[in-house]
Design an enzyme around this catalytic site. Structure first.
Site, mmCIF file in Angstrom:
data_model
loop_
_atom_site.group_PDB
_atom_site.id
_atom_site.type_symbol
_atom_site.label_atom_id
_atom_site.label_comp_id
_atom_site.label_asym_id
_atom_site.label_seq_id
_atom_site.Cartn_x
_atom_site.Cartn_y
_atom_site.Cartn_z
ATOM 1 N N ASP A 190 -11.850 36.278 10.470
ATOM 2 C CA ASP A 190 -13.179 36.879 10.430
ATOM 3 C C ASP A 190 -14.392 35.952 10.475
ATOM 4 O O ASP A 190 -15.300 36.165 11.252
ATOM 5 C CB ASP A 190 -13.301 37.744 9.169
ATOM 6 C CG ASP A 190 -12.324 38.893 9.165
ATOM 7 O OD1 ASP A 190 -11.533 39.025 10.123
ATOM 8 O OD2 ASP A 190 -12.347 39.680 8.207
ATOM 9 N N GLU A 237 -4.760 36.194 -1.490
ATOM 10 C CA GLU A 237 -5.082 36.442 -0.088
ATOM 11 C C GLU A 237 -5.002 35.138 0.717
ATOM 12 O O GLU A 237 -4.522 35.111 1.834
ATOM 13 C CB GLU A 237 -6.498 37.032 -0.015
ATOM 14 C CG GLU A 237 -6.947 37.428 1.369
ATOM 15 C CD GLU A 237 -8.332 38.091 1.347
ATOM 16 O OE1 GLU A 237 -8.971 38.131 0.269
ATOM 17 O OE2 GLU A 237 -8.760 38.578 2.417
HETATM 18 C C1 DGY Z 1 -13.402 42.466 5.778
HETATM 19 O O1 DGY Z 1 -14.016 43.440 5.348
HETATM 20 O O2 DGY Z 1 -13.651 41.305 5.468
HETATM 21 C C2 DGY Z 1 -12.295 42.706 6.699
HETATM 22 O O3 DGY Z 1 -11.452 41.625 6.803
HETATM 23 C C3 DGY Z 1 -12.759 43.126 8.044
HETATM 24 O O4 DGY Z 1 -11.615 43.390 8.767
#
Ligand code: DGY
Length: 437
Positions: free
Chosen positions: A170, A402
């Site tokens: 991201d 995560e």
């Molecule tokens: C977030 O909200 O950070 C998600 O990873 C978007 O997919």
């Protein structure tokens, strides 16, 4: 010890499984079904609860649009603890969007093809799993048709993404130069992610402005692919995304052969593979860096940074042996130094590297899983084993986070785990990696 870890991983996955037949990535932070998470999660379930694995994939594919598109988030509920939710995305603007589920109008890496193959590999009852594959494989094939028909404007066999969230990585520093070509409005909105984890680990407010603006542009054109290709300031050929597509093509080919009677689809898959692999090697390899890189299709130039995505082509058998050796040399020189866990998500020797911040440097278990199998493909067994052992050590040390700081010595706190805790794909893929021992 191994048995205890396995037990804990199963507890994490079972606790995140929802009554609606899907699994959330992590409580609080991610309360819906995410496309690529769902695939990795199904691999974990396949090791101890085959029915849940099937349910996970079935529910994801149930949200497929009529044009073959599979969205990155399926909003199964009205949970308002996540932003931007269904009211912001408005997927219903696209005439072929699902009538049953609200979703986003963007996608995520196409993992579902190779996930079906993994489920078949892991399943003890092969006949039963093949029947499941047979019932679902055409939907995955339709998803690939969607990509080649709508996301490849120059017929290169390389598909584009129009949003950083489509990449899965991201807020990678890879996108920073694209942000500098844009000047989005200042949005007023209430962040939800930073109520679940510390803001210092998440993207900034200004980064979010860019993310929202890209969605607004797509929305303004009702998520029409041709208009997006024409207008989106973000249009990138991503090596990870395309490697996943190629790996999934290969998986679909093998599965269709097992099923029999699908000669036409096999032929199309072979044609895609030939063109995609050739152009991937010609266009995305940077010989000076010794790595595959992203290509900025909007601005017509390569984005010359090394990230863990740069090594993902090993997973899809894209480089030849000689090039694979160059890639691994780059990986070990930049990412593999002493005192580091493999494999950081962004080049630790680059000034943009940040070991604690989301996709700007930390180790991710899903990427390690991809690298583990990629390295095995080319017989780099020792390095593959290091990636596997490092993944297990990180989870053992801090829990099912995560993502993780790649530094073995993190100073006073000695903390390595960040982001959401009890994270589904960390648990799911650990179950798979433990089996490999
Ligand atoms: C977030 O909200 O950070 C998600 O990873 C978007 O997919």
């Amino acid at each position: 010890m191994k048995e205890n870890l396995r037990k804990r991983a199963i507890e994490v996955l079972d606790a995140n499984f929802q009554e609606g037949g899907f699994t959330i990535p992590s409580k609080g932070l991610y309360p819906f079904q995410w496309k690529w998470d769902s695939g990795f999660i199904a691999i974990g379930f396949a090791h101890y609860d085959v029915e849940k694995a099937k349910t996970e994939i079935h529910s994801l594919l149930d949200a497929q649009w009529e044009n073959g598109f599979i969205p990155h988030i399926v909003f199964h509920s009205d949970n308002d603890s996540y932003f931007p939710g269904p009211d912001f995305h408005q997927s219903e603007r696209h005439p072929l969007s699902s009538k049953k589920y609200r979703s986003t109008g963007m996608t995520q890496p196409p993992v579902t093809g190779f996930v079906l193959q993994e489920m078949y590999r892991i399943a003890e009852d092969k006949q039963d799993m093949l029947a499941f594959v047979k019932d679902h494989i055409d939907k995955v094939y339709a998803n690939h048709v969607y990509f080649y028909e709508n996301r490849d404007p120059h017929n290169e066999g390389l598909v584009y993404i129009y949003h950083n969230w489509e990449s899965g990585t991201d807020n990678s520093p890879v996108w920073d130069d694209i942000w500098s070509t844009m000047n989005p409005p200042e949005y007023t909105f209430e962040r939800r992610d930073t109520t679940h984890v510390d803001a210092s680990q998440r993207p900034t407010k200004r980064e979010y402005d860019h993310y929202l603006y890209l969605i607004d542009i797509a929305k303004e054109h009702n998520y029409d692919d041709a208009r997006i290709a024409e207008l989106s300031p973000f249009l990138v050929q991503d090596p990870l995304f395309n490697a996943m597509l190629i790996k999934s093509n290969e998986a679909l080919l093998e599965l269709y052969k097992l099923i029999g009677g699908n000669g036409d689809k096999e032929k199309t898959l072979q044609q895609w593979q030939k063109m995609s692999i050739r152009n991937f090697n010609n266009k995305l390899f940077d010989s000076e860096l010794g790595a595959y890189v992203h290509y900025d299709l909007r601005n017509g130039k390569p984005i010359r940074f090394v990230s863990s995505s740069s090594f993902s082509p090993l997973f899809a058998n894209i480089p030849d042996q000689e090039r694979a050796e160059i890639l691994v040399k780059t990986m070990m020189e930049r990412f593999g130094g002493e005192g580091k866990y493999l494999c950081a998500s962004f080049d630790p020797t680059n000034e943009r590297f940040n070991p604690k911040k989301y996709w700007r440097g930390p180790v991710w278990i899903n990427m390690n899983w991809v690298l583990y199998y990629g390295l095995k493909n080319y017989r780099f067994d020792e390095i593959a084993e290091r990636v596997r052992q490092d993944s297990i050590a990180l989870i053992e040390r801090d829990g099912f986070f995560e993502y993780f700081d790649c530094r073995k010595d993190t100073g006073e706190s000695q903390r390595t785990g960040y982001g959401g805790n009890n994270f589904s794909w960390s648990a799911a893929l650990l179950l798979d990696l433990l089996k490999e021992g």
